[in-house]
Design a protein around this motif. Structure first.
Motif, PDB file in Angstrom:
ATOM      1  N   HIS A   1       5.667 -23.769  11.149  1.00  0.00           N
ATOM      2  CA  HIS A   1       6.351 -25.160  11.507  1.00  0.00           C
ATOM      3  C   HIS A   1       7.828 -25.018  11.431  1.00  0.00           C
ATOM      4  O   HIS A   1       8.188 -24.530  10.187  1.00  0.00           O
ATOM      5  CB  HIS A   1       5.814 -26.315  10.757  1.00  0.00           C
ATOM      6  N   GLY A   2       8.585 -25.177  12.429  1.00  0.00           N
ATOM      7  CA  GLY A   2      10.192 -24.760  12.250  1.00  0.00           C
ATOM      8  C   GLY A   2      11.115 -26.081  11.891  1.00  0.00           C
ATOM      9  O   GLY A   2      10.722 -26.979  12.436  1.00  0.00           O
ATOM     10  N   GLY A   3      12.076 -25.702  11.117  1.00  0.00           N
ATOM     11  CA  GLY A   3      13.263 -26.806  11.154  1.00  0.00           C
ATOM     12  C   GLY A   3      14.507 -26.056  10.898  1.00  0.00           C
ATOM     13  O   GLY A   3      14.390 -24.949  10.688  1.00  0.00           O
ATOM     14  N   LEU A   4      15.639 -26.736  11.294  1.00  0.00           N
ATOM     15  CA  LEU A   4      16.862 -26.063  11.177  1.00  0.00           C
ATOM     16  C   LEU A   4      17.051 -25.711   9.848  1.00  0.00           C
ATOM     17  O   LEU A   4      17.653 -24.676   9.606  1.00  0.00           O
ATOM     18  CB  LEU A   4      17.967 -27.135  11.811  1.00  0.00           C
TER      19      LEU A   4
ATOM     20  N   LEU B   1      15.962 -22.102  10.054  1.00  0.00           N
ATOM     21  CA  LEU B   1      16.984 -21.380  10.688  1.00  0.00           C
ATOM     22  C   LEU B   1      18.077 -20.842   9.647  1.00  0.00           C
ATOM     23  O   LEU B   1      18.296 -19.632   9.646  1.00  0.00           O
ATOM     24  CB  LEU B   1      17.365 -22.029  11.987  1.00  0.00           C
ATOM     25  N   ARG B   2      18.447 -21.996   9.031  1.00  0.00           N
ATOM     26  CA  ARG B   2      19.500 -21.682   7.871  1.00  0.00           C
ATOM     27  C   ARG B   2      18.975 -22.104   6.501  1.00  0.00           C
ATOM     28  O   ARG B   2      18.036 -22.981   6.533  1.00  0.00           O
ATOM     29  CB  ARG B   2      20.527 -22.890   8.311  1.00  0.00           C
TER      30      ARG B   2
ATOM     31  N   GLY C   1       7.489 -18.217   0.230  1.00  0.00           N
ATOM     32  CA  GLY C   1       6.692 -19.317   0.765  1.00  0.00           C
ATOM     33  C   GLY C   1       7.560 -19.999   1.886  1.00  0.00           C
ATOM     34  O   GLY C   1       7.463 -20.984   2.409  1.00  0.00           O
ATOM     35  N   LEU C   2       8.987 -19.365   2.166  1.00  0.00           N
ATOM     36  CA  LEU C   2       9.707 -19.895   3.223  1.00  0.00           C
ATOM     37  C   LEU C   2      10.238 -18.704   4.125  1.00  0.00           C
ATOM     38  O   LEU C   2      10.836 -18.042   3.563  1.00  0.00           O
ATOM     39  CB  LEU C   2      10.727 -20.797   2.586  1.00  0.00           C
ATOM     40  N   HIS C   3      10.169 -18.899   5.364  1.00  0.00           N
ATOM     41  CA  HIS C   3      10.628 -17.830   6.143  1.00  0.00           C
ATOM     42  C   HIS C   3      12.118 -18.397   6.689  1.00  0.00           C
ATOM     43  O   HIS C   3      12.212 -19.517   6.902  1.00  0.00           O
ATOM     44  CB  HIS C   3       9.928 -17.654   7.592  1.00  0.00           C
ATOM     45  N   VAL C   4      13.032 -17.426   6.724  1.00  0.00           N
ATOM     46  CA  VAL C   4      14.402 -17.886   7.158  1.00  0.00           C
ATOM     47  C   VAL C   4      14.900 -16.924   8.510  1.00  0.00           C
ATOM     48  O   VAL C   4      14.753 -15.824   8.140  1.00  0.00           O
ATOM     49  CB  VAL C   4      15.559 -17.751   6.021  1.00  0.00           C
TER      50      VAL C   4
END
Ligand code: FAD
Ligand code: FES
Length: 322
Positions: free
Chosen positions: A226-229, A257-258, A264-267
């Motif tokens: 699941h992606g968010g800005l 993205l930023r 536990g969090l991909h950037v």
């Protein structure tokens, strides 16, 4: 050129004109939104004559049998007598039961249905307001026996339907629910590996599919990206982490993205993150939902990376042209 008859109005189509364009030109109020065959809000019925098969793509067999077609994708070669969709065939009445905040911009809208309505979690429905405004939303919940469905609605600045729903003005209002449609739902093949990717409210169908897989006792892997800005663009993170903790087959991969990288969090761009982590894709069933650029772009990239096109299910959340 072919002619459409609608009630006592008759209109001759212009070169390359669709049935929807001709009906609008003739002043006939025809519900519509995306205008490209994605949302099914422009469903009409051929009372006499045959609609082009291409305009019936994606419709349930029972609707095709009754002559239903999508007015926005129908270009005719012969005359047609057209009528509006009959409520009994395509819709059920309901009311907006609750509206709860999931994040600053995303709201959980619960709709109480007044009659039976068969759907699978992850499919989309159309909400038709009393003034005829119609918009599509994906169902995040399983059929619950109480006739309720849960939607995740992002408030769009200036958005007519989303603003009405998210600002609470809609609470208690009657609404018509049409559908369901779309092929983003759990198919019941318990051993398959499932790759679920979406940004923003693209999570709604992915959560619906995940809930159905859990209900069915899924055995293969299920990975939800699941992606968010940024982190504020993610929501239901606690629920998704809990599902990850309590079901061995399920993995939750939040992506932004930023922001600062942390465990536990991909950037980074979500499409690149997915491609980096999955090289053997031929046997995976893939669901892509939400932002049209992400959905259509990633569909192509995954295909080029070896995914099987017939196993990619995509719902692009196309909006009505301004
Ligand atoms: C198959 C399908 C499933 C969908 N599922 C969901 C869902 O589960 N949750 C959800 O929130 N939405 C979903 N949508 C999108 C939804 O149908 C509406 O398009 C959205 O809520 C905006 O409608 P509105 O009436 O509020 O805005 P409108 O009044 O139509 O638009 C107002 C202005 O905002 C612009 N705009 C519209 N949408 C966006 C956007 N996404 N980003 C930026 N600008 C925009 C328009 O171009 C216009 O200028 C789905 C769409 C489709 C086709
Ligand atoms: S499918 Fe025709 S307007 Fe969306």
């Amino acid at each position: 050129m072919p002619t459409i008859c609608y009630g006592d109005v008759s209109v001759t189509l212009n070169e390359s004109e669709t049935v929807l364009e001709a009906l609008i030109r003739a002043g006939i109020n025809t519900p519509h939104s995306c205008r490209v065959g994605a949302c099914h809000s422009c469903l009409v019925r051929a009372v006499s004559g045959s609609p082009p098969p291409a305009s019936q793509k994606g419709l349930k067999a029972s609707l095709v049998q009754k002559g239903y077609f999508l007015a926005c994708t129908a270009q005719l070669e012969a005359d047609l007598v057209v009528g509006p969709a009959a409520a009994d065939d395509v819709s059920v009445s309901g009311r907006i039961l609750t509206v709860e905040s999931l994040s600053k911009t995303v709201f959980l809208v619960r709709v109480q249905l007044n009659g039976s309505f068969e759907f699978k979690a992850g499919q989309f429905i159309n909400l038709v307001r009393s003034d005829g405004l119609v918009r599509s939303y994906s169902v995040a919940s399983l059929p619950n026996g109480q006739g309720q469905i849960e939607l995740h609605v992002r408030e769009i600045p200036g958005g007519r339907m989303s603003g009405w729903l998210c600002r609470g003005e809609a609470l208690g209002a009657s609404i018509e629910v049409r559908g369901p449609a779309g092929d983003c739902f759990y198919l019941g093949y318990a051993d398959e590996n499932l790759l679920l990717v979406g940004a923003g409210t693209g999570l709604a169908p992915l959560l619906g599919i995940s809930r159905d897989a859990i209900r069915a006792g899924h055995q293969g892997r299920l990975v939800v990206y699941h992606g968010g800005l940024d982190e504020r663009g993610l929501y239901l993170t606690d629920e998704l982490r809990r599902l990850d903790d309590t079901h061995d087959f399920l993995t939750y991969e939040p992506c932004v993205l930023r922001g600062d990288a942390k465990p536990g969090l991909h950037v980074g761009p979500i499409d690149q993150i997915v491609l980096d982590q999955h090289s053997e894709l031929a046997d995976w069933r893939i669901y892509l939902c939400g932002d049209p650029d992400l959905v259509l772009g990633l569909r192509k990239k995954l295909y080029l990376a070896g995914a099987n096109l017939s196993r990619i299910h995509a719902d692009a959340f196309l909006s009505a042209p301004s």
